[in-house]
Each structure stands twice: as structure tokens, then as C-alpha cells.
Write an enzyme that holds these catalytic residues in place. Structure first.
Site, PDB file in Angstrom:
ATOM      1  N   CYS A 185     -29.739  -4.358  -3.735  1.00 48.56           N
ATOM      2  CA  CYS A 185     -28.344  -4.802  -2.798  1.00 48.56           C
ATOM      3  C   CYS A 185     -28.902  -4.303  -1.428  1.00 48.56           C
ATOM      4  O   CYS A 185     -29.576  -4.769  -0.717  1.00 48.56           O
ATOM      5  CB  CYS A 185     -27.192  -4.316  -3.473  1.00 48.56           C
ATOM      6  SG  CYS A 185     -25.743  -5.312  -2.569  1.00 48.56           S
TER       7      CYS A 185
ATOM      8  N   GLU B 226     -27.598  -0.838 -12.007  1.00 49.04           N
ATOM      9  CA  GLU B 226     -27.317   0.566 -12.487  1.00 49.04           C
ATOM     10  C   GLU B 226     -25.914   0.502 -12.874  1.00 49.04           C
ATOM     11  O   GLU B 226     -25.523   1.396 -13.536  1.00 49.04           O
ATOM     12  CB  GLU B 226     -27.556   1.786 -11.545  1.00 49.04           C
ATOM     13  CG  GLU B 226     -26.471   1.597 -10.283  1.00 49.04           C
ATOM     14  CD  GLU B 226     -26.667   0.368  -9.163  1.00 49.04           C
ATOM     15  OE1 GLU B 226     -27.548  -0.343  -9.303  1.00 49.04           O
ATOM     16  OE2 GLU B 226     -25.857   0.476  -8.223  1.00 49.04           O
TER      17      GLU B 226
ATOM     18  N   HIS C 126     -26.750  -5.051  -9.018  1.00 52.92           N
ATOM     19  CA  HIS C 126     -26.890  -3.605  -9.169  1.00 52.92           C
ATOM     20  C   HIS C 126     -27.080  -3.367 -10.539  1.00 52.92           C
ATOM     21  O   HIS C 126     -26.003  -3.328 -11.275  1.00 52.92           O
ATOM     22  CB  HIS C 126     -25.207  -2.887  -8.879  1.00 52.92           C
ATOM     23  CG  HIS C 126     -25.094  -2.939  -7.516  1.00 52.92           C
ATOM     24  ND1 HIS C 126     -25.176  -1.613  -6.762  1.00 52.92           N
ATOM     25  CD2 HIS C 126     -24.492  -3.773  -6.342  1.00 52.92           C
ATOM     26  CE1 HIS C 126     -25.156  -1.875  -5.217  1.00 52.92           C
ATOM     27  NE2 HIS C 126     -24.374  -3.145  -5.260  1.00 52.92           N
TER      28      HIS C 126
HETATM   29  N1  GLN Z   1     -24.048  -5.974   1.905  1.00 55.88           N
HETATM   30  C1  GLN Z   1     -24.114  -5.017   2.124  1.00 55.88           C
HETATM   31  C2  GLN Z   1     -25.190  -4.497   3.514  1.00 55.88           C
HETATM   32  O1  GLN Z   1     -25.275  -5.166   4.290  1.00 55.88           O
HETATM   33  C3  GLN Z   1     -24.964  -4.107   0.889  1.00 55.88           C
HETATM   34  C4  GLN Z   1     -23.787  -4.067   0.031  1.00 55.88           C
HETATM   35  C5  GLN Z   1     -24.213  -3.252  -1.315  1.00 55.88           C
HETATM   36  O2  GLN Z   1     -25.225  -2.456  -1.302  1.00 55.88           O
HETATM   37  N2  GLN Z   1     -23.456  -3.258  -2.343  1.00 55.88           N
HETATM   38  O3  GLN Z   1     -25.530  -3.429   3.735  1.00 55.88           O
END
Ligand code: GLN
Length: 175
Positions: free
Chosen positions: A62, A160, A158
């Protein structure tokens, strides 16, 4: 890690000397601008870039995926977020929009045997372009949500947050 015969120790990497001691690294989710700033503040930005370039396996999830990419979208520019630039890819930071900030979906991941991977997306990014050695590994509709480039793995979701360890195993297999 203690699952199915994988021996090893998991540590938090907070300082450059922590980074020196690990064989692989997870760059987690969170908020990409903050993660990037903290990497600079704690003098991890350049050493991490160097180790990744030397072949240390890294899994970015992410926000971690966003920080690994070479190019970002307007939002990355507007927030002046410094990207590590280790993945030959361009990322759309909030690709799935506000109305779908969180959702779950089953994915077919290239090179992963067995059932589809149940993936949790939270304000997730997507990779909108790859080049060079960076290859898409999973898609959701027409969005790329996981990529691999040699020793580097990055996922929009994610892994995890579920019990399925197959993405983490992919990282350990690279060590
Ligand atoms: N979209 C988020 C960002 O710009 C990331 C979101 C996440 O890590 N769950 O950092």
C-alpha cells in the site's frame, strides 16, 4: 517467523544500523507522505535505496508500494512526497477513490499456487504503468495491484491483515 519451518527473527527497522542487520524488509502501509518524511528524518532513505539496489528483497504494501515507485501522480507531486524510485513504475496514489476507500477482493497472483488470494484494500493505490524489469503480477479489473521487479515486490493491498502467508513467503523465497 515460525510458520511451516521458516526460522528467523522479525525486527522493527528504525535506524540505519537496524537496516544493516536485516536480510529483507517490509515497507508497510500507512501514509506515503509521512513514511517518506520519516525515512529522510531517520536517515534511512538513501541506505534503503542502496540496499534495494544491491539486491535486498523488499516487499512494499500500500503506502509502501507508493514510496517504492519511480513516478507518482499529481497528489504525490502536490504533497512533495519524495519517492525512493526503486520500482520502474508509475503509481496512482488513491486509485480506488473515496467511495471505495476499503474493500476486499479475491485475486489471482502470478506465480502463487493454490486458491485465489483474499486481499484487503484500504485507500489503495494502483500501478498505472510499468517499464523495464517491473512486471505486473495481479490485476483487479483493469488496475495493476501487485508488481515484481527482481528482488522487489509491491502490493496495493494489505497481506498482513489476513492469515494467508503466501505473499510474505514470496518475499522470504527471494532471500
Ligand atoms: N493511499 C494511501 C497513501 O497515499 C496509502 C493507504 C494505505 O497504506 N493503506 O499513502
Amino acid at each position: 517467523m515460525d510458520d511451516e519451518g521458516e526460522d528467523g527473527k522479525v525486527i522493527w527497522v528504525r535506524r540505519p544500523h537496524d537496516l544493516e542487520s536485516v536480510d529483507c524488509l517490509v515497507l508497510p502501509g500507512g501514509e506515503s507522505t509521512t513514511i517518506s518524511k520519516l525515512l529522510v528524518t531517520f536517515k534511512l532513505f538513501e541506505p534503503l535505496k542502496r540496499r534495494a539496489g544491491e539486491g535486498m528483497p523488499v516487499l512494499g504494501t500500500c503506502a509502501g508500494m507508493i514510496v517504492m515507485c519511480q513516478q507518482g501522480d499529481r497528489d504525490v507531486e502536490r504533497t512533495d512526497t519524495q519517492l525512493l524510485g526503486i520500482l520502474s513504475a508509475r503509481v496512482d496514489r488513491n486509485a480506488f477513490g473515496r467511495q471505495r476507500e476499503s474493500f476486499e477482493s479475491d485475486l489471482e497472483i502470478e506465480g502463487m499456487g493454490g486458491d485465489p488470494f483474499h486481499a484487503v484494500f484500504i485507500r489503495a493505490p494502483a500501478v498505472v504503468e510499468t517499464w523495464g524489469d517491473c512486471k505486473p503480477m495481479a490485476r483487479l479489473g483493469d488496475q495493476v495491484v501487485m508488481v515484481r521487479q527482481k528482488n522487489l515486490l509491491a502490493a496495493s493491498f494489505h497481506p498482513e491483515l489476513t492469515d494467508d502467508l503466501r505473499v510474505h513467503k514470496m518475499l522470504l523465497d527471494l532471500v
